[in-house]
Write a protein that holds these residues in place. Structure first.
Motif, PDB file in Angstrom:
ATOM      1  N   LEU A 159       6.267 -64.828  -1.943  1.00  0.00           N
ATOM      2  CA  LEU A 159       7.456 -64.606  -2.762  1.00  0.00           C
ATOM      3  C   LEU A 159       8.114 -65.964  -2.977  1.00  0.00           C
ATOM      4  N   PRO A 160       8.319 -66.391  -4.225  1.00  0.00           N
ATOM      5  CA  PRO A 160       8.726 -67.778  -4.500  1.00  0.00           C
ATOM      6  C   PRO A 160       9.930 -68.294  -3.709  1.00  0.00           C
ATOM      7  N   PRO A 161      11.032 -67.547  -3.560  1.00  0.00           N
ATOM      8  CA  PRO A 161      12.189 -68.140  -2.884  1.00  0.00           C
ATOM      9  C   PRO A 161      11.944 -68.539  -1.442  1.00  0.00           C
ATOM     10  N   VAL A 162      10.986 -67.881  -0.761  1.00  0.00           N
ATOM     11  CA  VAL A 162      10.820 -68.174   0.656  1.00  0.00           C
ATOM     12  C   VAL A 162      10.274 -69.578   0.886  1.00  0.00           C
ATOM     13  N   VAL A 163       9.558 -70.116  -0.080  1.00  0.00           N
ATOM     14  CA  VAL A 163       8.975 -71.447   0.095  1.00  0.00           C
ATOM     15  C   VAL A 163      10.070 -72.504   0.221  1.00  0.00           C
ATOM     16  N   PHE A 204       7.048 -47.527   3.688  1.00  0.00           N
ATOM     17  CA  PHE A 204       8.267 -48.328   3.826  1.00  0.00           C
ATOM     18  C   PHE A 204       9.024 -48.269   2.505  1.00  0.00           C
ATOM     19  N   PRO A 205       9.785 -47.210   2.267  1.00  0.00           N
ATOM     20  CA  PRO A 205      10.390 -46.978   0.951  1.00  0.00           C
ATOM     21  C   PRO A 205      11.372 -48.041   0.490  1.00  0.00           C
ATOM     22  N   TYR A 206      11.854 -48.866   1.404  1.00  0.00           N
ATOM     23  CA  TYR A 206      12.811 -49.894   1.021  1.00  0.00           C
ATOM     24  C   TYR A 206      12.156 -51.130   0.395  1.00  0.00           C
ATOM     25  N   LEU A 207      10.833 -51.205   0.370  1.00  0.00           N
ATOM     26  CA  LEU A 207      10.160 -52.413  -0.096  1.00  0.00           C
ATOM     27  C   LEU A 207      10.551 -52.837  -1.511  1.00  0.00           C
ATOM     28  N   PRO A 208      10.643 -51.929  -2.497  1.00  0.00           N
ATOM     29  CA  PRO A 208      11.039 -52.384  -3.841  1.00  0.00           C
ATOM     30  C   PRO A 208      12.417 -53.044  -3.857  1.00  0.00           C
ATOM     31  N   ALA A 209      13.396 -52.449  -3.162  1.00  0.00           N
ATOM     32  CA  ALA A 209      14.734 -53.050  -3.111  1.00  0.00           C
ATOM     33  C   ALA A 209      14.701 -54.368  -2.365  1.00  0.00           C
ATOM     34  N   LEU A 210      13.893 -54.445  -1.304  1.00  0.00           N
ATOM     35  CA  LEU A 210      13.793 -55.693  -0.554  1.00  0.00           C
ATOM     36  C   LEU A 210      13.153 -56.786  -1.398  1.00  0.00           C
ATOM     37  N   ARG A 211      12.105 -56.430  -2.145  1.00  0.00           N
ATOM     38  CA  ARG A 211      11.464 -57.415  -3.019  1.00  0.00           C
ATOM     39  C   ARG A 211      12.466 -57.980  -4.022  1.00  0.00           C
ATOM     40  N   ALA A 212      13.243 -57.101  -4.658  1.00  0.00           N
ATOM     41  CA  ALA A 212      14.240 -57.564  -5.619  1.00  0.00           C
ATOM     42  C   ALA A 212      15.273 -58.458  -4.939  1.00  0.00           C
ATOM     43  N   SER A 213      15.650 -58.110  -3.715  1.00  0.00           N
ATOM     44  CA  SER A 213      16.635 -58.902  -2.985  1.00  0.00           C
ATOM     45  C   SER A 213      16.088 -60.287  -2.647  1.00  0.00           C
ATOM     46  N   VAL A 214      14.833 -60.343  -2.193  1.00  0.00           N
ATOM     47  CA  VAL A 214      14.238 -61.637  -1.834  1.00  0.00           C
ATOM     48  C   VAL A 214      14.071 -62.508  -3.073  1.00  0.00           C
ATOM     49  N   LEU A 215      13.641 -61.911  -4.183  1.00  0.00           N
ATOM     50  CA  LEU A 215      13.400 -62.701  -5.391  1.00  0.00           C
ATOM     51  C   LEU A 215      14.675 -63.323  -5.948  1.00  0.00           C
ATOM     52  N   SER A 216      15.816 -62.723  -5.658  1.00  0.00           N
ATOM     53  CA  SER A 216      17.084 -63.283  -6.143  1.00  0.00           C
ATOM     54  C   SER A 216      17.853 -63.990  -5.030  1.00  0.00           C
ATOM     55  N   VAL A 254       5.781 -62.326   3.916  1.00  0.00           N
ATOM     56  CA  VAL A 254       6.064 -63.302   2.856  1.00  0.00           C
ATOM     57  C   VAL A 254       5.101 -63.169   1.681  1.00  0.00           C
ATOM     58  N   ARG A 255       4.019 -62.413   1.835  1.00  0.00           N
ATOM     59  CA  ARG A 255       3.025 -62.250   0.769  1.00  0.00           C
ATOM     60  C   ARG A 255       3.539 -61.280  -0.299  1.00  0.00           C
ATOM     61  N   ALA A 256       3.589 -61.741  -1.544  1.00  0.00           N
ATOM     62  CA  ALA A 256       4.177 -60.955  -2.636  1.00  0.00           C
ATOM     63  C   ALA A 256       3.421 -59.668  -2.900  1.00  0.00           C
ATOM     64  N   SER A 257       2.104 -59.680  -2.813  1.00  0.00           N
ATOM     65  CA  SER A 257       1.306 -58.512  -3.185  1.00  0.00           C
ATOM     66  C   SER A 257       1.595 -57.297  -2.313  1.00  0.00           C
ATOM     67  N   LEU A 258       2.021 -57.515  -1.085  1.00  0.00           N
ATOM     68  CA  LEU A 258       2.248 -56.406  -0.172  1.00  0.00           C
ATOM     69  C   LEU A 258       3.435 -55.548  -0.591  1.00  0.00           C
ATOM     70  N   TYR A 259       4.352 -56.120  -1.351  1.00  0.00           N
ATOM     71  CA  TYR A 259       5.544 -55.375  -1.770  1.00  0.00           C
ATOM     72  C   TYR A 259       5.244 -54.400  -2.906  1.00  0.00           C
ATOM     73  N   GLU A 260       4.065 -54.507  -3.486  1.00  0.00           N
ATOM     74  CA  GLU A 260       3.694 -53.616  -4.577  1.00  0.00           C
ATOM     75  C   GLU A 260       2.492 -52.754  -4.222  1.00  0.00           C
ATOM     76  N   ASP A 261       2.139 -52.732  -2.959  1.00  0.00           N
ATOM     77  CA  ASP A 261       1.034 -51.910  -2.482  1.00  0.00           C
ATOM     78  C   ASP A 261       1.523 -50.466  -2.363  1.00  0.00           C
ATOM     79  N   PRO A 262       0.938 -49.513  -3.125  1.00  0.00           N
ATOM     80  CA  PRO A 262       1.449 -48.131  -3.120  1.00  0.00           C
ATOM     81  C   PRO A 262       1.484 -47.499  -1.735  1.00  0.00           C
ATOM     82  N   GLU A 263       0.473 -47.745  -0.935  1.00  0.00           N
ATOM     83  CA  GLU A 263       0.441 -47.150   0.401  1.00  0.00           C
ATOM     84  C   GLU A 263       1.579 -47.674   1.263  1.00  0.00           C
ATOM     85  N   LEU A 264       1.815 -48.983   1.185  1.00  0.00           N
ATOM     86  CA  LEU A 264       2.898 -49.561   1.978  1.00  0.00           C
ATOM     87  C   LEU A 264       4.258 -49.082   1.489  1.00  0.00           C
ATOM     88  N   VAL A 265       4.421 -48.953   0.181  1.00  0.00           N
ATOM     89  CA  VAL A 265       5.699 -48.488  -0.357  1.00  0.00           C
ATOM     90  C   VAL A 265       5.978 -47.053   0.096  1.00  0.00           C
TER      91      VAL A 265
END
Length: 427
Positions: free
Chosen positions: A131-135, A366-378, A352-363
Motif C-alpha cells: 500500500l503506497p503510504p506505508v513506504v 475480516f469485514p473491516y478490510l475495505p474500510a481499512l484499505r481506504a483509511s491506509v490509502l489516505s 502491508v501487501r495491497a492485494s490482500l485487502y481485495e482478496d474475497p476470502e479474506l474480506v
C-alpha cells in the motif's frame, strides 16, 4: 469466522499501533552491505513482546528451511517505550547483538538519523506491491532505512442501529460527526464521540489525525520546520476541545487509551469511536452489547474522508549487524505475500501487501478490510523528526491542556508551535 475466533489474541493487541510481526516468501539475493557471499549466518531479531503468539511458528518455518541462517527471537517488553529504550541502549553499545529490529513506524527517522540502522536498497524489496503510504514511514532524508512489515490506520466505529433509527448515514465530515454526536447521542442516552485522549502516544496520534484531516500539518522537511501554527491546526484541536466543553465528548474520554475507549463503545456507551482495526474483533464478541449493531468507516475530514495516522512497524537492519545479507533476506521473506497473509489470518494484524485487502476470502473473514484499505490509502505518517519522542510529549501536554479547558485552542496552538521550535533538530 476467523475474526471472532481471534478475539482472545486481538484483545491483547491494543499496542498494535506500535508493534507487529510476520513474513512471506521473497527473492533471495544480495543487498547493500557486506562482501558478495559474506554477511550470512545466524541472526537475532529484536521486537516488543509478541502478544499474539503467531511469530514463533513463522520464524520456525524459516529456521527449518535455512538452518545455517537461523534466527533467534529477542522479545523486549510489550511497552513500546520500554522496548525502544532497550533497543537504543543496545544499539548505542555497538555490540551488534540485534541484526534485525522491528521498530515502530515513528522511530525510523530517529534511528536513521542516529546511525543505528543501515540504509537499504529499494530494488531489493517488492515495495511496489505495498500500500503506497506505508513506504513513506520507512524513509528518512530520501533514503530507505527499513521495510514496512505491519501497517495500521485509525477508523471510525459507529452505532449503525442508532443511526438507522434516525434515518442517518455515518458521517463523512467533521461537521456531520459533531452534529450527530451533539443531537443523536443524547436521544439514546450515550456519549457522542471518543478516541484515545489520555496524555500518551495515542493522544499524539488522535491530534495529528485531526490536524491532518483539517488540512494542516505539525512538522515539515523531516522535522526541520514547525508548521503547526495554522488555521487547520486551530480547527482540529478546537474540534476536540469544543467537544469536551460542550459535552458530546465525555469528560471520561480524557482518561481513555485504546482498551478503555473500546470497552466504552462495546458496552454501548458511545455513538462514535475512533480506534484501530484490532477493536473490530473484540467488539464483535459474545460479551459485546453492540455485536452486530455497529459499522466501520474511514475517519471524517473537513469536506469528506479525513486523514488517519499510519501505525504499525517496520523491519530494519542494525548498522552493526553481524550477518546483514541474511538479515535482508529474512526481511524480504517476512514482507512477502504468503507470510503477510499469515500476519493477518494468524496474527490479526493489518498486512502491508495491497492485494490482500481485495482478496474475497479474506474480506469475508475480516469485514473491516475495505474500510481499512481506504483509511491506509489516505493516511499519513506521524510527524517525522529525529527527536520524535520529545515532539510527541509536547503534543500530548499542550493538547491535553486544551481539551481539559486549561487553555483555549488558539493559545494552545501558538504554545505548541513555540515548544516544538525549542526542540533541537538534530543530535
Amino acid at each position: 469466522m476467523r475474526w471472532k475466533r481471534a478475539v482472545g489474541r486481538v484483545f491483547l493487541a491494543a499496542t498494535v499501533a506500535l508493534t507487529g510481526f510476520v513474513g512471506a516468501a521473497g527473492p533471495v539475493g544480495e543487498g547493500l552491505g557486506g562482501a558478495p557471499g559474506g554477511g550470512r549466518g545466524p541472526m537475532t531479531l529484536a521486537t516488543a513482546r509478541d502478544l499474539t503468539g503467531y511469530l514463533g511458528p513463522l520464524l520456525a518455518d524459516w529456521n527449518r528451511e535455512r538452518p545455517g541462517e537461523k534466527v533467534t527471537l529477542v522479545e523486549l517488553p510489550d511497552s513500546a517505550d520500554e522496548a525502544r529504550s532497550q533497543m537504543i541502549t543496545e544499539l548505542r553499545s555497538g555490540a551488534g547483538r540485534y541484526d534485525i529490529l522491528n521498530i515502530d513506524v515513528a522511530w525510523t527517522s530517529e534511528f536513521a538519523s542516529a546511525g543505528w540502522i543501515a540504509p537499504l536498497e529499494p530494488a531489493r524489496f517488492a515495495l511496489k506491491s505495498f500500500l503506497p503510504p506505508v513506504v513513506g514511514t520507512a524513509t528518512y532524508a530520501g533514503k530507505l532505512y527499513a521495510v514496512p512489515y505491519v501497517t495500521n490506520a485509525g477508523m471510525l466505529y459507529y452505532r449503525r442501529d442508532l443511526l438507522d433509527r434516525e434515518g442517518e448515514r455515518p458521517p463523512r465530515t467533521l461537521a456531520e460527526l459533531e452534529r450527530q454526536a451533539r443531537t443523536i447521542a443524547p436521544k439514546h442516552g450515550v456519549g457522542g464521540y471518543a478516541g484515545q485522549f489520555l496524555p500518551y502516544e495515542g493522544l499524539t496520534v488522535n491530534v495529528a489525525e485531526m490536524v491532518y484531516s483539517a488540512g494542516g500539518s505539525i512538522l515539515g522537511d523531516e522535522g526541520e520546520r514547525v508548521t503547526v501554527d495554522s488555521p487547520a491546526a486551530r480547527a482540529g484541536i478546537g474540534f476536540l476541545a469544543r467537544g469536551v466543553r460542550d459535552g458530546w465528548i465525555p469528560e471520561a474520554a480524557l482518561t481513555f487509551k485504546e482498551e478503555e475507549s473500546r470497552r466504552a463503545f462495546q458496552d454501548g456507551r458511545l455513538l462514535f469511536l475512533r480506534n484501530w482495526p484490532y477493536a473490530f474483533a473484540a467488539t464483535s464478541g459474545e460479551d459485546s452489547k453492540v455485536a452486530g449493531k455497529f459499522g466501520v468507516v474511514p475517519l471524517p475530514g473537513i469536506a469528506g474522508p479525513g486523514t488517519s495516522v499510519l501505525g504499525g512497524s517496520n523491519l530494519a537492519v542494525g548498522t552493526h549487524a553481524r550477518h546483514p545479507a541474511s538479515a535482508r533476506d529474512l526481511i524480504a521473506h517476512l514482507t512477502g505475500e504468503p507470510v503477510q497473509r499469515r500476519v493477518l489470518t494468524e496474527g490479526s494484524l493489518p498486512p502491508v501487501r495491497a492485494s490482500l485487502y481485495e482478496d474475497p476470502e479474506l474480506v469475508r473473514s475480516f469485514p473491516y478490510l475495505p474500510a481499512l484499505r481506504a483509511s491506509v490509502l489516505s493516511a499519513a505518517p506521524r510527524p517525522k523528526s529525529p527527536r520524535y519522542e520529545q515532539v510527541s510529549l509536547v503534543v500530548q501536554a499542550v493538547t491535553h491542556d486544551a481539551m481539559a479547558q486549561h487553555q483555549e485552542p488558539g493559545a494552545a496552538v501558538r504554545r505548541l508551535a513555540d515548544e516544538l521550535a525549542a526542540i533541537p533538530r538534530r543530535g
